[in-house]
Design a protein around this motif. Structure first.
Motif, short mmCIF file in Angstrom:
data_model
loop_
_atom_site.label_atom_id
_atom_site.label_comp_id
_atom_site.label_asym_id
_atom_site.label_seq_id
_atom_site.Cartn_x
_atom_site.Cartn_y
_atom_site.Cartn_z
N LEU A 348 44.76 61.00 58.56
CA LEU A 348 43.43 61.24 59.13
C LEU A 348 43.06 62.70 58.88
CD1 LEU A 348 43.86 59.52 62.65
CD2 LEU A 348 43.09 58.48 60.49
N VAL A 349 41.80 62.92 58.49
CA VAL A 349 41.30 64.29 58.32
C VAL A 349 40.16 64.51 59.30
CG1 VAL A 349 39.78 63.64 56.37
CG2 VAL A 349 40.48 66.03 56.67
N ASP A 366 30.50 67.27 55.67
CA ASP A 366 30.77 67.81 54.33
C ASP A 366 31.71 69.02 54.35
OD1 ASP A 366 29.19 65.94 52.81
OD2 ASP A 366 27.42 66.90 53.68
N GLU A 367 31.85 69.63 55.52
CA GLU A 367 32.76 70.78 55.62
C GLU A 367 34.23 70.36 55.51
OE1 GLU A 367 31.73 73.90 55.52
OE2 GLU A 367 29.74 72.98 55.33
N ALA A 368 34.49 69.05 55.62
CA ALA A 368 35.88 68.56 55.50
C ALA A 368 36.27 68.37 54.03
CB ALA A 368 36.04 67.25 56.26
N ILE A 369 35.30 68.48 53.12
CA ILE A 369 35.56 68.18 51.71
C ILE A 369 36.67 69.04 51.08
CG2 ILE A 369 34.50 68.31 49.38
CD1 ILE A 369 31.93 67.11 50.65
N PRO A 370 36.64 70.36 51.24
CA PRO A 370 37.70 71.15 50.58
C PRO A 370 39.10 70.76 51.04
CG PRO A 370 35.88 72.58 51.23
CD PRO A 370 35.62 71.23 51.86
N ALA A 371 39.27 70.52 52.34
CA ALA A 371 40.60 70.15 52.85
C ALA A 371 41.00 68.78 52.33
CB ALA A 371 40.59 70.16 54.38
N GLY A 372 40.08 67.82 52.39
CA GLY A 372 40.39 66.46 51.93
C GLY A 372 40.75 66.43 50.45
N CYS A 373 39.93 67.10 49.62
CA CYS A 373 40.21 67.12 48.18
C CYS A 373 41.51 67.85 47.89
CB CYS A 373 39.08 67.84 47.45
SG CYS A 373 37.54 66.91 47.40
N SER A 374 41.78 68.93 48.61
CA SER A 374 43.01 69.69 48.38
C SER A 374 44.24 68.83 48.68
CB SER A 374 43.06 70.95 49.25
OG SER A 374 41.99 71.81 48.92
#
Ligand SMILES: [Zn+2]
Ligand SMILES: [Zn+2]
Length: 387
Positions: A348-349, A366-374
């Motif tokens: 879960l993110v 959309d602020e979760a994108i960098p963490a999720g992609c990383s």
């Protein structure tokens, strides 16, 4: 290590993709537009292979590393479908389709996995092969199962699978996971009580199905309270009670009950099915009628593998500094079918302080994108390190 710099650079572009998906939600297997865009982008990124039509509207992309000598193959999976909900966010990019909405954040999941695919195609800094899996019909249609039934795991030699879901109420970009049973098995039941309809003023000449079904609703509660071990998780909910009469002076010939069962083990699942049948058959007979019971098994329990969960948590910690122990979730998840076929982990993110998923005011953050992609990229680079 915090998030990868490349994803900070790509965030605006990935956000644009996400909002475009959000504006054009598609339900169950009807993800034609979304699947076409996904396939087009994977081709443009330079994936080694892009195949559509797996599990009807599912899409698979293959990215080979700089080297493939390790022989390792990892599957990364995102879901693409929306929900039959009327959106109430008032966003500029709100759904353009009446009665359809990305209310579970699968727009974000698809965009994040596309972002990871773009990065992995650019860098190829791993020894092995990545298979990116975009599935339709997560919300009750079993699209993941259909992709498995189409032979996806064997066709691409996938050895491990990973999945991710955004989680409202959890700090943006933080992670949580748990080994073992994580999401519940989701089953449904249909029960039709049949008696003898008649005049409500002459109950002695009827076999009253309303009384039967009312007894059943109460008796079914004892599966949880009296039959199941109190330390096991089980939910039995009757959600629909429909009689064949709309009149105030008619005793109905039939009553139709519907409901759902949520369990965390096959033992509890078997117990629920057995007791529902026994209780309703018994009640039908007791009151001089019959019960026709259909028990439909939906998604199985989603079970995270020990080793892959530990690894996934380490990767999450390296990105956001922590990885919490996730609670059990009594909702279902189609990824369970992929985890039945291959070892893997589902994480879960955090989506921050937003409305809950499936709410008409929910929106993916959309602020979760960098963490999720990383997390996606690091799973690949750490699990299949380049020499
Ligand atoms: Zn959902
Ligand atoms: Zn979802």
């Amino acid at each position: 290590m915090p998030v990868k710099n490349r994803f900070a650079e790509l965030q605006a572009e990935i956000t644009e993709w996400r909002r475009d998906f959000h504006e054009h939600p598609e339900i169950l297997f009807e993800t034609h537009r979304t699947s076409a865009i996904v396939a087009e982008k994977l081709e443009a990124f330079g994936c080694d292979e892009v195949v559509t039509g797996i599990g009807r509207t599912g899409v698979v992309g293959v990215i080979k590393g700089k080297a493939t000598g390790s022989g390792k193959v990892i599957g990364l999976r995102a879901d693409m479908d929306a929900l039959p909900i009327h959106e109430a966010t008032g966003l500029g990019y709100a759904s353009k389709t009446d009665g359809a909405m990305h209310a579970c954040g699968h727009d974000g999941h698809t965009a994040m996995l596309l972002g990871a695919a773009k990065y992995l195609s650019e860098t190829r800094n791993f020894d092995g092969t990545v298979v990116v899996i975009f599935q339709p019909a997560e919300e009750g249609g079993g699209g993941g199962k259909e992709m498995c039934d189409d032979g996806m795991m064997e066709r691409w030699g996938i050895q491990e699978v990973y999945g991710m879901h955004n989680w409202p109420g959890k700090p943006t970009g933080s992670f949580a996971i748990r080994p073992g049973a994580f999401f519940a098995a989701t089953d449904q039941f249909d029960i039709v009580f049949e008696g003898k309809g008649g005049h409500a003023a002459k109950p002695h000449e009827t076999v009253d199905t309303t009384v039967m079904a009312a007894q059943a609703v109460l008796a079914l509660q004892t599966i949880t309270s009296r039959n199941a071990d109190p330390v096991d998780q089980i939910v039995v909910s009757v959600t629909s009670f429909e009689t064949s009469s709309k009149a105030f002076n008619v005793i109905p010939q039939t009553v139709h009950l519907k409901g759902t069962v949520r369990t965390m083990s096959n033992t509890m699942r078997d117990l629920a099915e057995k007791r529902i049948k026994e209780i309703c058959t018994g009640i039908g007979a007791t009151f001089g009628g019959t019960a026709d019971i259909k028990y439909h098994r939906g998604y199985p329990v989603m079970v995270n593998s020990e080793e892959q969960t530990e690894f996934a948590a380490e990767v999450a910690k390296s990105i956001s500094g922590q990885c919490d122990d996730a609670p059990l979730v009594m909702g279902g998840e189609d990824f369970a079918f992929m985890l039945e076929e291959r070892p893997g982990a589902y994480i879960l993110v955090g989506n921050g302080d937003t409305a809950m998923v499936h709410h008409p005011e929910y929106n993916f953050n959309d602020e979760a994108i960098p963490a999720g992609c990383s997390w996606w990229a690091e799973i690949v680079e750490k699990r299949m390190p380049a020499a």
